[in-house]
Design an enzyme around this catalytic site. Structure first.
Site, PDB file in Angstrom:
ATOM      1  N   GLY A 102       5.777  -2.208   3.716  1.00  0.00           N
ATOM      2  CA  GLY A 102       5.395  -2.715   5.026  1.00  0.00           C
ATOM      3  C   GLY A 102       5.934  -4.101   5.302  1.00  0.00           C
ATOM      4  O   GLY A 102       6.859  -4.569   4.621  1.00  0.00           O
ATOM      5  N   ASP A 103       5.326  -4.791   6.268  1.00  0.00           N
ATOM      6  CA  ASP A 103       5.872  -6.079   6.694  1.00  0.00           C
ATOM      7  C   ASP A 103       5.808  -7.150   5.609  1.00  0.00           C
ATOM      8  O   ASP A 103       6.692  -7.997   5.497  1.00  0.00           O
ATOM      9  CB  ASP A 103       5.194  -6.581   7.973  1.00  0.00           C
ATOM     10  N   ARG A 129      -6.405  -2.155  10.745  1.00  0.00           N
ATOM     11  CA  ARG A 129      -7.007  -3.484  10.768  1.00  0.00           C
ATOM     12  C   ARG A 129      -6.533  -4.296  11.969  1.00  0.00           C
ATOM     13  O   ARG A 129      -7.302  -5.015  12.592  1.00  0.00           O
ATOM     14  CB  ARG A 129      -6.677  -4.222   9.466  1.00  0.00           C
ATOM     15  N   GLU A 163     -10.730   0.270  12.191  1.00  0.00           N
ATOM     16  CA  GLU A 163     -11.472  -0.702  11.376  1.00  0.00           C
ATOM     17  C   GLU A 163     -11.361  -2.123  11.917  1.00  0.00           C
ATOM     18  O   GLU A 163     -12.218  -2.969  11.654  1.00  0.00           O
ATOM     19  CB  GLU A 163     -11.010  -0.661   9.923  1.00  0.00           C
ATOM     20  N   ASP A 168       2.641   0.001  12.245  1.00  0.00           N
ATOM     21  CA  ASP A 168       2.516  -1.314  12.890  1.00  0.00           C
ATOM     22  C   ASP A 168       3.765  -2.181  12.757  1.00  0.00           C
ATOM     23  O   ASP A 168       3.684  -3.410  12.832  1.00  0.00           O
ATOM     24  CB  ASP A 168       1.318  -2.066  12.299  1.00  0.00           C
ATOM     25  N   THR A 177       4.194   2.802   5.693  1.00  0.00           N
ATOM     26  CA  THR A 177       2.813   2.381   5.930  1.00  0.00           C
ATOM     27  C   THR A 177       2.188   3.337   6.931  1.00  0.00           C
ATOM     28  O   THR A 177       2.837   3.709   7.917  1.00  0.00           O
ATOM     29  CB  THR A 177       2.724   0.941   6.473  1.00  0.00           C
ATOM     30  N   ASP A 193      -0.118   2.710   9.013  1.00  0.00           N
ATOM     31  CA  ASP A 193      -0.606   2.032  10.222  1.00  0.00           C
ATOM     32  C   ASP A 193       0.362   2.082  11.397  1.00  0.00           C
ATOM     33  O   ASP A 193      -0.031   1.837  12.532  1.00  0.00           O
ATOM     34  CB  ASP A 193      -0.923   0.564   9.908  1.00  0.00           C
ATOM     35  N   GLY A 241       0.822  -1.205   0.000  1.00  0.00           N
ATOM     36  CA  GLY A 241       0.000   0.000   0.000  1.00  0.00           C
ATOM     37  C   GLY A 241       0.855   1.254   0.000  1.00  0.00           C
ATOM     38  O   GLY A 241       1.907   1.299   0.637  1.00  0.00           O
ATOM     39  N   ARG A 280       0.916  -5.577  -5.886  1.00  0.00           N
ATOM     40  CA  ARG A 280       1.147  -6.798  -5.111  1.00  0.00           C
ATOM     41  C   ARG A 280       1.437  -7.929  -6.102  1.00  0.00           C
ATOM     42  O   ARG A 280       0.790  -8.036  -7.127  1.00  0.00           O
ATOM     43  CB  ARG A 280      -0.065  -7.114  -4.235  1.00  0.00           C
TER      44      ARG A 280
END
Length: 328
Positions: free
Chosen positions: A106-107, A176, A227, A134, A130, A132, A15, A76
């Site tokens: 990201g991860d 998420r 979310e 996270d 990212t 997030d 993303g 992706r």
């Protein structure tokens, strides 16, 4: 600096997030500074498999530090998850003479890079991009600060309407698996309640909180919902439940969605991206590999990929306590 690496590739994967372009710019210009060739890889791992490369120099990245999204595009790749796909990717690197690369993502992107490194010993560094926030190993991922500012600005506007019509608004934000955006934006925007995956508030406690807000004289309320919150099946289910049990509230839902990932990056994200890009390239030139660069105690440091992707960024318990106090 090591003279082993002559050509470095850079890609954005997964993303998009604000600050990715600033990171690409930093990687390209750090390569130029050290007189290393740099190649942009379009569409992440998918473009890597297809050899979709373009040579970049310091002038190739002018005017992008302030732009959201990613000029290198992102995609992706299911094929890269297979050994055959990764073999094709390695062939493209060999063909182009690229001997190290930087992945911004990201991860999931880091997991792919880690496996690729294990199979081919190919030098790679990661930059966390990212919204997030996270990923373990950094207090801030690229785009997180910008996303927070975007969410707070939108909630401020929603509050104007909520106050004018004595309404309760559920505002769903991204997150998420983690509630960093919801918690920080909720505190920053003065939300009456914050619902995150890490804390199971429960429907009855939510109602109690809203009743206390009503009794304290508040005529409108904002509830920020990540979310991934587990209280209801969806934010719309929460709306229906509150309407059934608190008829005095007129309830509305606003799902912010992908607007949180767009927009011009904040100054913080632009500076962070610039610092991370320099660290990523210079670490490769020093012979290091299989690390993610991250911000710790205002220093740019390295975290092994396996720690970054296997860990889980913890929610700030003190900020949770602060949020409880602020809702009095």
């Amino acid at each position: 600096m090591s003279k082993g690496i002559k050509k470095i590739g850079v890609m954005t994967s997964g993303g998009d997030s604000p600050g990715m372009n600033a990171a690409v710019r930093s990687v390209v210009r750090t390569c130029a500074y050290h007189k290393i060739e740099c190649y942009g890889i379009y569409r992440g791992y998918e473009g890597l498999i297809e050899g979709d490369f373009v040579k970049m120099d310091a002038r190739s990245v002018k005017g992008i530090i302030n732009k959201g999204g990613t000029v290198l595009k992102s995609a992706r790749s299911k094929e890269f998850r297979t050994k055959e796909g990764r073999a094709k990717a390695h062939e493209q690197f060999v063909k182009a003479g690229i001997d190290g690369f930087v992945v911004i993502g990201g991860d999931g992107s880091f997991t792919g890079a880690m496996v690729f490194n294990q199979e081919y010993g190919f030098p790679v560094m990661g930059i966390p991009g990212t919204i997030d926030n996270d990923i373990v190993g950094t207090t801030h991922t690229l785009g997180y600060d910008t996303a927070l500012n975007t969410v707070v600005e939108v909630i401020d506007k929603i509050r104007d309407t909520a106050s004018s019509h004595n309404r309760l608004f559920f505002v769903e934000v991204m997150g998420r698996d983690v509630g960093h955006i919801a918690l920080n934006a909720g505190v920053g925007a003065g939300a009456e309640e914050i619902l995150i995956p890490e804390e199971d508030l429960g429907l009855e406690r939510l109602l109690d909180s809203l009743r206390r807000s009503k009794q304290s004289g508040k005529s409108s309320s904002i509830v920020v919902v990540a979310e991934g919150d587990k209280i209801g099946k969806s934010v719309f289910e929460l709306k229906d439940y509150v309407e059934e049990n608190m008829s005095e509230y007129e309830v509305r839902v606003s799902v912010l969605g992908h607007m949180q990932r767009g927009g011009s990056p904040s100054c913080f994200d632009r500076v962070l991206a610039s610092r991370m890009g320099v660290k990523a390239v210079e670490s490769l030139l020093e012979g290091k590999s299989n690390y993610m660069v991250g911000l710790k105690n205002d220093l740019i440091e390295l975290t092994p990929f396996d720690q970054a992707v296997k860990g889980k960024a913890k929610i700030d318990k003190e900020l949770l306590r602060v949020s409880d106090i602020m809702t009095v």
